[in-house]
Design an enzyme around this catalytic site. Structure first.
Site, PDB file in Angstrom:
ATOM      1  N   ASN A   1       4.088  72.280  36.562  1.00 49.54           N
ATOM      2  CA  ASN A   1       3.774  70.521  36.842  1.00 49.54           C
ATOM      3  C   ASN A   1       3.419  70.976  38.269  1.00 49.54           C
ATOM      4  O   ASN A   1       3.925  72.055  39.659  1.00 49.54           O
ATOM      5  CB  ASN A   1       4.635  70.035  36.173  1.00 49.54           C
ATOM      6  CG  ASN A   1       4.381  68.448  36.038  1.00 49.54           C
ATOM      7  OD1 ASN A   1       3.256  68.246  35.969  1.00 49.54           O
ATOM      8  ND2 ASN A   1       4.773  67.976  36.698  1.00 49.54           N
TER       9      ASN A   1
ATOM     10  N   ASP B   1       1.458  70.728  33.634  1.00 49.15           N
ATOM     11  CA  ASP B   1      -0.024  71.796  32.902  1.00 49.15           C
ATOM     12  C   ASP B   1      -0.412  72.500  32.200  1.00 49.15           C
ATOM     13  O   ASP B   1      -1.219  72.814  31.805  1.00 49.15           O
ATOM     14  CB  ASP B   1      -0.231  71.516  34.942  1.00 49.15           C
ATOM     15  CG  ASP B   1      -0.603  70.245  35.039  1.00 49.15           C
ATOM     16  OD1 ASP B   1       0.548  69.617  36.366  1.00 49.15           O
ATOM     17  OD2 ASP B   1      -1.596  70.328  36.075  1.00 49.15           O
TER      18      ASP B   1
ATOM     19  N   ARG C   1      -8.166  64.242  37.420  1.00 44.59           N
ATOM     20  CA  ARG C   1      -7.810  65.814  37.562  1.00 44.59           C
ATOM     21  C   ARG C   1      -6.693  64.962  35.830  1.00 44.59           C
ATOM     22  O   ARG C   1      -6.421  64.352  35.928  1.00 44.59           O
ATOM     23  CB  ARG C   1      -7.212  65.341  38.907  1.00 44.59           C
ATOM     24  CG  ARG C   1      -6.727  64.360  40.035  1.00 44.59           C
ATOM     25  CD  ARG C   1      -5.972  63.135  39.463  1.00 44.59           C
ATOM     26  NE  ARG C   1      -4.803  63.501  39.359  1.00 44.59           N
ATOM     27  CZ  ARG C   1      -4.155  62.723  38.026  1.00 44.59           C
ATOM     28  NH1 ARG C   1      -4.386  61.670  38.015  1.00 44.59           N
ATOM     29  NH2 ARG C   1      -3.020  62.962  38.185  1.00 44.59           N
TER      30      ARG C   1
ATOM     31  N   GLN D   1      -0.759  61.561  44.828  1.00 47.73           N
ATOM     32  CA  GLN D   1      -1.105  61.126  43.182  1.00 47.73           C
ATOM     33  C   GLN D   1       0.081  59.397  43.117  1.00 47.73           C
ATOM     34  O   GLN D   1       0.086  59.103  42.440  1.00 47.73           O
ATOM     35  CB  GLN D   1      -1.084  61.742  41.813  1.00 47.73           C
ATOM     36  CG  GLN D   1      -2.371  63.094  42.017  1.00 47.73           C
ATOM     37  CD  GLN D   1      -2.219  64.345  43.093  1.00 47.73           C
ATOM     38  OE1 GLN D   1      -0.999  64.544  44.045  1.00 47.73           O
ATOM     39  NE2 GLN D   1      -2.108  65.355  42.882  1.00 47.73           N
TER      40      GLN D   1
HETATM   41  C1  LIG Z   1      -1.104  64.300  32.418  1.00 48.04           C
HETATM   42  S1  LIG Z   1      -0.855  65.810  33.571  1.00 48.04           S
HETATM   43  C2  LIG Z   1      -0.549  65.328  34.623  1.00 48.04           C
HETATM   44  C3  LIG Z   1      -0.742  66.571  35.909  1.00 48.04           C
HETATM   45  O1  LIG Z   1      -1.105  66.707  36.304  1.00 48.04           O
HETATM   46  C4  LIG Z   1      -1.599  66.937  37.769  1.00 48.04           C
HETATM   47  O2  LIG Z   1      -1.784  67.210  38.622  1.00 48.04           O
HETATM   48  P1  LIG Z   1      -3.163  67.305  39.525  1.00 48.04           P
HETATM   49  O3  LIG Z   1      -2.872  65.649  39.575  1.00 48.04           O
HETATM   50  O4  LIG Z   1      -3.106  68.645  39.964  1.00 48.04           O
HETATM   51  O5  LIG Z   1      -4.579  67.766  38.497  1.00 48.04           O
HETATM   52  C5  LIG Z   1      -0.133  66.947  37.819  1.00 48.04           C
HETATM   53  O6  LIG Z   1       0.537  68.452  37.292  1.00 48.04           O
HETATM   54  C6  LIG Z   1       1.148  65.710  36.497  1.00 48.04           C
HETATM   55  O7  LIG Z   1       2.093  66.209  36.170  1.00 48.04           O
END
Ligand SMILES: CSC[C@H]1O[C@H](OP(=O)(O)O)[C@H](O)[C@@H]1O
EC number: 5.3.1.23
Length: 366
Positions: A265, A255, A66, A214
């Site tokens: 984001n 994102d 992700r 995360q």
């Molecule tokens: C460096 S972009 C990371 C960005 O992606 C994350 O979302 P996810 O963990 O659901 O893919 C989050 O929005 C982060 O800022």
């Protein structure tokens, strides 16, 4: 107003010596794609091997991998797997056969534009294949280039973003934007790595980032791997922290960034931006130009992923919510450009972004 203070040679040397670049989420190894299973971190560091594009799409959807850039890089290698499979099963019609797998990869998650940017770039490589070129080697070289360019962009953004931060600063970050979310080094977390190495950041706060954690699971793991002290907090504690005046910058990733400078984001980012503005804390967004979608005029057009209710109702596989309770689980929100003090990309820093500045940043080349 503040302007980037260029890094001195000592700071650049330190950034090179301190290998804040060991972690890899996406690896092409021995003809297969390997993804670090981020669902199991930090307790278990396990790679899963992939040889079929549909399985890569499922891994993206299930968040084995992700993070906007990492999703794009994984999908790029997924196209290599798709071409190899089509080549072996469809002979001369292999290029038409790849199309189905590309659509499968494109359907994996809707918000991070890097997925679609990477697939479009791999499609252009497919379309431009010369008859005397090994198509699989050409596609693999394109995927490798996407990976290498992302790491280089992160290093550049690290320098530019850290240059905005005064010595002795404490910062707050949200979600995970490090090596696990990119090709390596990270976007917002790359700025934090560079700022720490340069002695400009003296404390890092990371919120846990419910429901997928995360921050608690991934950002805390990355920073402790690099011996960078990190203090976790519940999202609900951010207002109390900022009110105490202990933080100078909130630094986040993205994102999808639209032509008006709006930023999609991780859910909770918009609230942090409002808190930052209210408490006089600077708000920095860090993202490569592959995250900018100039085809969308405003953030209202960004598709926001709705994830399964159970991600909210359960923790670690055990239900924590009362039986019968439902859940609303948008995975992203949109922060208007007016709340952003600095947008850091590998092409440069945009202070107080707006439509005209985004056009100047992106020009005609997207
Ligand atoms: C460096 S972009 C990371 C960005 O992606 C994350 O979302 P996810 O963990 O659901 O893919 C989050 O929005 C982060 O800022």
């Amino acid at each position: 107003m503040y302007a980037p203070q260029p890094f001195g040679c000592r700071e650049r040397l330190l950034m090179t010596l301190l290998d804040h670049d060991r972690i890899r989420a996406v690896v092409w190894r021995d003809g297969s794609l390997e993804l670090l299973d981020q669902r199991r971190l930090p307790q278990c560091e396990a790679f899963l091997r992939f040889n079929e594009a549909p399985a890569v799409a499922q891994a993206i959807r299930n968040m084995v991998v992700r993070g906007a850039p990492a999703i794009g890089i994984a999908a790029a290698y997924g196209v290599v797997l798709a071409a190899r499979h089509a080549f072996a099963t469809h002979g001369d019609d292999w290029q038409a056969a790849v199309r189905g797998d590309l659509q499968c990869l494109a359907a994996a998650r809707p918000t991070a534009v890097n997925l679609f940017w990477a697939l479009a770039r791999m499609q252009r490589c497919l379309d431009a294949l010369a008859p005397n070129v090994d198509p699989l080697l050409a596609l693999l070289a394109e995927a490798d280039a996407i990976l290498a360019e992302d790491i280089a962009a992160n290093r550049r953004m690290g320098e530019l973003g850290a240059g905005l931060i005064d010595a002795g600063s404490a910062v707050l970050t949200h979600c995970n934007t490090g090596s696990l979310a990119t090709g390596g080094f990270g976007t917002a977390l790359g700025v934090i790595r560079a700022g720490w190495t340069a002695g400009r950041i003296e404390a890092v706060f990371a919120d846990e980032t419910r429901p997928w954690l995360q921050g608690a699971r991934l950002t805390a793991w990355e920073l402790t791997q690099d011996d960078i002290p990190v203090t976790l907090l519940a999202e609900g504690a951010a207002a109390h922290l900022l009110r105490q005046g202990r933080v100078r910058w909130v630094i986040v990733g993205a994102d999808r960034i639209t032509a008006d400078g709006s930023v999609a984001n991780k859910i909770g980012t918009y609230g942090l931006a409002i808190l930052a503005r209210y408490h006089g804390v600077k708000f920095m967004v860090v993202a490569p130009s592959s995250t900018v979608d100039m085809a969308l005029a405003s953030g209202d057009e960004i598709p926001i992923e709705q994830r399964a209710a159970d991600e909210l109702l359960s923790v670690g596989g055990a239900r924590v919510a009362a039986d019968g309770a439902g859940a609303w689980n948008p995975s992203f929100d949109v922060t208007p450009a007016a709340l952003i003090d600095a947008l850091v990309t590998e092409r440069g820093v945009v202070l107080q972004p707006d439509r005209a500045k985004m056009q100047a940043l992106m020009g005609d080349g997207v």
